[in-house]
Design a protein around this motif. Structure first.
Motif, mmCIF file in Angstrom:
data_model
loop_
_atom_site.group_PDB
_atom_site.id
_atom_site.type_symbol
_atom_site.label_atom_id
_atom_site.label_comp_id
_atom_site.label_asym_id
_atom_site.label_seq_id
_atom_site.Cartn_x
_atom_site.Cartn_y
_atom_site.Cartn_z
ATOM 1 N N ASP A 191 0.818 -1.219 0.000
ATOM 2 C CA ASP A 191 0.000 0.000 0.000
ATOM 3 C C ASP A 191 0.851 1.267 0.000
ATOM 4 O O ASP A 191 0.328 2.371 -0.139
ATOM 5 C CB ASP A 191 -0.986 0.015 1.173
ATOM 6 C CG ASP A 191 -0.314 0.182 2.536
ATOM 7 O OD1 ASP A 191 0.935 0.230 2.605
ATOM 8 O OD2 ASP A 191 -1.049 0.262 3.541
ATOM 9 N N GLY A 192 2.170 1.128 0.151
ATOM 10 C CA GLY A 192 3.074 2.268 0.077
ATOM 11 C C GLY A 192 3.013 3.224 1.241
ATOM 12 O O GLY A 192 3.643 4.292 1.201
ATOM 13 N N GLY A 222 7.932 4.156 9.884
ATOM 14 C CA GLY A 222 6.601 4.353 10.443
ATOM 15 C C GLY A 222 5.533 4.410 9.367
ATOM 16 O O GLY A 222 5.825 4.428 8.173
ATOM 17 N N ARG A 223 4.277 4.430 9.793
ATOM 18 C CA ARG A 223 3.131 4.517 8.909
ATOM 19 C C ARG A 223 2.721 5.974 8.734
ATOM 20 O O ARG A 223 2.788 6.777 9.673
ATOM 21 C CB ARG A 223 1.954 3.733 9.477
ATOM 22 C CG ARG A 223 2.175 2.240 9.608
ATOM 23 C CD ARG A 223 2.001 1.506 8.319
ATOM 24 N NE ARG A 223 0.643 1.622 7.770
ATOM 25 C CZ ARG A 223 0.278 1.088 6.599
ATOM 26 N NH1 ARG A 223 1.156 0.427 5.857
ATOM 27 N NH2 ARG A 223 -0.959 1.224 6.165
ATOM 28 N N VAL A 224 2.282 6.319 7.528
ATOM 29 C CA VAL A 224 1.799 7.658 7.232
ATOM 30 C C VAL A 224 0.526 7.542 6.402
ATOM 31 O O VAL A 224 0.106 6.450 6.031
ATOM 32 C CB VAL A 224 2.857 8.482 6.467
ATOM 33 C CG1 VAL A 224 4.125 8.643 7.294
ATOM 34 C CG2 VAL A 224 3.188 7.847 5.119
ATOM 35 N N SER A 225 -0.087 8.672 6.081
ATOM 36 C CA SER A 225 -1.292 8.695 5.264
ATOM 37 C C SER A 225 -0.969 9.208 3.864
ATOM 38 O O SER A 225 0.059 9.847 3.634
ATOM 39 C CB SER A 225 -2.345 9.607 5.903
ATOM 40 O OG SER A 225 -1.885 10.959 5.891
ATOM 41 N N ARG A 226 -1.877 8.962 2.929
ATOM 42 C CA ARG A 226 -1.692 9.490 1.574
ATOM 43 C C ARG A 226 -1.736 11.013 1.588
ATOM 44 O O ARG A 226 -1.037 11.659 0.804
ATOM 45 C CB ARG A 226 -2.772 8.939 0.638
ATOM 46 C CG ARG A 226 -2.718 7.438 0.478
ATOM 47 C CD ARG A 226 -3.027 6.959 -0.918
ATOM 48 N NE ARG A 226 -4.323 7.367 -1.450
ATOM 49 C CZ ARG A 226 -4.791 6.954 -2.635
ATOM 50 N NH1 ARG A 226 -4.062 6.137 -3.394
ATOM 51 N NH2 ARG A 226 -5.961 7.339 -3.074
ATOM 52 N N GLU A 227 -2.532 11.578 2.499
ATOM 53 C CA GLU A 227 -2.596 13.033 2.600
ATOM 54 C C GLU A 227 -1.251 13.609 3.025
ATOM 55 O O GLU A 227 -0.837 14.671 2.546
ATOM 56 C CB GLU A 227 -3.693 13.433 3.593
ATOM 57 C CG GLU A 227 -5.114 13.158 3.130
ATOM 58 C CD GLU A 227 -5.501 11.686 3.221
ATOM 59 O OE1 GLU A 227 -6.514 11.297 2.617
ATOM 60 O OE2 GLU A 227 -4.784 10.919 3.912
ATOM 61 N N GLN A 228 -0.554 12.908 3.916
ATOM 62 C CA GLN A 228 0.753 13.378 4.349
ATOM 63 C C GLN A 228 1.759 13.314 3.203
ATOM 64 O O GLN A 228 2.570 14.222 3.016
ATOM 65 C CB GLN A 228 1.244 12.544 5.528
ATOM 66 C CG GLN A 228 2.628 12.925 6.030
ATOM 67 C CD GLN A 228 2.700 14.335 6.550
ATOM 68 O OE1 GLN A 228 2.282 14.613 7.674
ATOM 69 N NE2 GLN A 228 3.233 15.251 5.743
ATOM 70 N N VAL A 229 1.714 12.237 2.430
ATOM 71 C CA VAL A 229 2.616 12.128 1.282
ATOM 72 C C VAL A 229 2.351 13.254 0.297
ATOM 73 O O VAL A 229 3.280 13.885 -0.229
ATOM 74 C CB VAL A 229 2.469 10.760 0.587
ATOM 75 C CG1 VAL A 229 3.372 10.689 -0.646
ATOM 76 C CG2 VAL A 229 2.794 9.628 1.553
ATOM 77 N N ALA A 230 1.063 13.543 0.045
ATOM 78 C CA ALA A 230 0.710 14.635 -0.861
ATOM 79 C C ALA A 230 1.226 15.973 -0.347
ATOM 80 O O ALA A 230 1.691 16.822 -1.120
ATOM 81 C CB ALA A 230 -0.806 14.680 -1.052
ATOM 82 N N ALA A 243 3.698 -4.681 -6.770
ATOM 83 C CA ALA A 243 2.259 -4.513 -6.599
ATOM 84 C C ALA A 243 1.912 -3.050 -6.383
ATOM 85 O O ALA A 243 0.936 -2.533 -6.952
ATOM 86 C CB ALA A 243 1.770 -5.362 -5.420
ATOM 87 N N PHE A 244 2.690 -2.361 -5.561
ATOM 88 C CA PHE A 244 2.436 -0.937 -5.342
ATOM 89 C C PHE A 244 2.658 -0.147 -6.626
ATOM 90 O O PHE A 244 1.854 0.720 -6.988
ATOM 91 C CB PHE A 244 3.340 -0.400 -4.232
ATOM 92 C CG PHE A 244 3.248 1.095 -4.064
ATOM 93 C CD1 PHE A 244 2.176 1.663 -3.414
ATOM 94 C CD2 PHE A 244 4.237 1.929 -4.573
ATOM 95 C CE1 PHE A 244 2.074 3.044 -3.272
ATOM 96 C CE2 PHE A 244 4.157 3.300 -4.443
ATOM 97 C CZ PHE A 244 3.067 3.867 -3.786
ATOM 98 N N ALA A 245 3.763 -0.429 -7.313
ATOM 99 C CA ALA A 245 4.060 0.300 -8.547
ATOM 100 C C ALA A 245 2.926 0.140 -9.564
ATOM 101 O O ALA A 245 2.538 1.096 -10.245
ATOM 102 C CB ALA A 245 5.374 -0.193 -9.137
#
Length: 323
Positions: A191-192, A222-230, A243-245
């Protein structure tokens, strides 16, 4: 093992806190006379040590702390599949059974990783209680040539390993001079959303080559959210997961930057072992060689793969920028 830090991010447990309990470990003290053949007589504390032993004198490795995947084994010489899974004496998989290790009558136990005073003290205590010589080798990325030479001296392989140590030194010298790369986010897992934060061991191969890790605000993994990556808005996503790619190839949330440009995705090989961590061992030399000279790396990577793994150069995968 993992737990949540003060900021709510999932953090991995360091391997020193995952060393096995000492109950029953004294069974190793009853080991009999070592095998004169000097094969399968060295136990690796964890997977990083197993890869170091495999690269230097693979016939001495008693077994895998964690057996490679089916795909990984298919890429390695037949000896790899024939070795048992012994479990780990440190973090990173199923704990080893001391009685099962005792039955192997090992000559030596090798650890490869942190050499801070706390871990050295733990190693000393384990050595005293196990009754088998226990050696801790510095696992720092920049000291891989020294680690190869030290392991070779312990494993009676100085002559055959000298060329690998020299090659590793050359790769690291070129890696230090690598041109700066993009600002990146390291997407771990399918899930990246697990990552290595800036300064983490998991991302030092990229950071040391001048790539900027956008993941800040914590340490280690650690774990993060997609919003944080954005919000971090990296130029590139780096992953070992095919799979993620594939999942993000046409995903606008992952692929679109704030300015509307398309974010790049770099898929790094993960077989038979990952190129930048998983485990953090001599396998990282492959990424260093590619980062130092992406265009000219195939021949260097093929030669390194032959030396590190015993693989045929024709089987070597290379990094891919996903369109």
């Amino acid at each position: 093992m993992a737990g949540f830090g003060e900021n709510g991010l999932l953090m991995t447990t360091t391997r020193r806190t995952a060393l096995i309990g000492l109950g029953g470990a004294t069974a190793l003290a009853a080991c009999g006379s070592p095998s004169p053949a000097r094969t399968g007589d060295v136990v690796a504390v964890g997977q990083p040590a197993a890869l170091l032993i495999w690269a230097v004198a693979r016939e001495r490795l008693a077994g895998w702390p964690l057996k490679p995947s089916t795909d990984g084994l298919a890429a390695l010489p037949a000896l790899a599949a024939g070795l048992p899974e012994l479990g780990a004496l440190g973090g990173g998989g199923r704990p080893a059974n001391p009685e099962a290790l005792a039955a192997l009558k090992p000559r030596l136990v090798i650890d490869y990783g942190d050499t801070d005073p706390e871990n050295q003290s733990l190693g000393d205590r384990m050595k005293a209680r196990l009754g088998v010589d226990w050696r801790l080798i510095d696992g720092a990325l920049t000291r891989i040539p020294e680690a190869i030479r030290e392991a070779a001296a312990l494993l009676d392989a100085e002559r055959t390993a000298a060329g690998l140590a020299d090659k590793a030194a050359g790769v690291l010298e070129r890696w230090r001079r690598a041109p700066a790369g993009p600002a990146f986010y390291y997407a771990r897992g399918p899930d990246g959303l697990e990552t290595g934060f800036r300064g983490a061991l998991a991302t030092e191969v990229l950071e040391g080559a001048g790539w900027t890790n956008v993941a800040v605000g914590s340490r280690d993994i650690g774990r993060v959210s997609r919003e944080q990556v954005a919000a971090w808005d990296p130029e590139a996503l780096v992953t070992l997961s095919a799979a993620f790619a594939a999942a993000v190839r046409r995903d606008p949330v992952w692929r679109t930057r704030r300015d509307g440009s398309r974010r790049r995705v770099l898929l790094l090989p993960d077989q038979p072992f990952g190129w930048i961590d998983r485990p953090p061992s001599v396998n990282r030399l492959l990424a260093c060689a590619w980062l130092a000279d992406p265009a000219g790396a195939p021949m260097e990577v093929a030669a390194l793969t032959r030396r590190l793994y015993g693989m045929s150069p024709v089987a070597v995968a290379m990094p891919q920028w996903i369109p």
